[in-house]
Design a protein around this motif. Sequence first.
Motif, PDB file in Angstrom:
ATOM      1  N   GLY A  13       0.826  -1.206   0.000  1.00 19.21           N
ATOM      2  CA  GLY A  13       0.000   0.000   0.000  1.00 19.21           C
ATOM      3  C   GLY A  13       0.862   1.258   0.000  1.00 19.21           C
ATOM      4  N   CYS A  14       1.937   1.232   0.782  1.00 21.45           N
ATOM      5  CA  CYS A  14       2.889   2.348   0.804  1.00 21.45           C
ATOM      6  C   CYS A  14       3.524   2.514  -0.570  1.00 21.45           C
ATOM      7  N   LYS A  15       3.905   1.403  -1.153  1.00 23.10           N
ATOM      8  CA  LYS A  15       4.532   1.424  -2.475  1.00 23.10           C
ATOM      9  C   LYS A  15       3.584   2.048  -3.500  1.00 23.10           C
ATOM     10  N   ILE A  33      10.496   1.367  -7.574  1.00 24.77           N
ATOM     11  CA  ILE A  33      10.373   1.344  -6.121  1.00 24.77           C
ATOM     12  C   ILE A  33      10.768  -0.045  -5.641  1.00 24.77           C
ATOM     13  N   ASP A  34      11.726  -0.087  -4.734  1.00 25.12           N
ATOM     14  CA  ASP A  34      12.196  -1.343  -4.162  1.00 25.12           C
ATOM     15  C   ASP A  34      11.731  -1.388  -2.709  1.00 25.12           C
ATOM     16  N   LEU A  35      10.639  -2.114  -2.482  1.00 24.18           N
ATOM     17  CA  LEU A  35      10.049  -2.189  -1.145  1.00 24.18           C
ATOM     18  C   LEU A  35      10.997  -2.856  -0.158  1.00 24.18           C
ATOM     19  N   ARG A  58       7.274  13.308   0.253  1.00 27.19           N
ATOM     20  CA  ARG A  58       7.004  13.878   1.591  1.00 27.19           C
ATOM     21  C   ARG A  58       5.526  14.225   1.753  1.00 27.19           C
ATOM     22  N   ALA A  59       4.928  14.781   0.695  1.00 22.16           N
ATOM     23  CA  ALA A  59       3.505  15.138   0.753  1.00 22.16           C
ATOM     24  C   ALA A  59       2.622  13.904   0.916  1.00 22.16           C
ATOM     25  N   ALA A  60       3.101  12.762   0.435  1.00 12.60           N
ATOM     26  CA  ALA A  60       2.351  11.508   0.590  1.00 12.60           C
ATOM     27  C   ALA A  60       2.496  10.940   2.000  1.00 12.60           C
ATOM     28  N   GLY A  61       3.341  11.571   2.817  1.00  8.91           N
ATOM     29  CA  GLY A  61       3.460  11.164   4.220  1.00  8.91           C
ATOM     30  C   GLY A  61       4.685  10.338   4.552  1.00  8.91           C
TER      31      GLY A  61
END
Length: 70
Positions: A13-15, A33-35, A58-61
Amino acid sequence: MHILQIEGMTCEGCKRAISSAISNAVPGLPFEIDLRRNQVRFRASTPEQQAVVRNAIRAAGYGILESAQK
């Protein structure tokens, strides 16, 4: 290649959230993106594009622990 070490990226979900943030901020920018390594790798053509990617993450948290070029 720019590499950002992401703080707080722990799941698929973060990815997806980071992927969406980058895609919306800089449409067409190639990135990976390497989780497992908590990394985002991308090629930005300008320093401004690099800043836009960092700000979108950063805006995505999420935090950025370090950035490097490879």
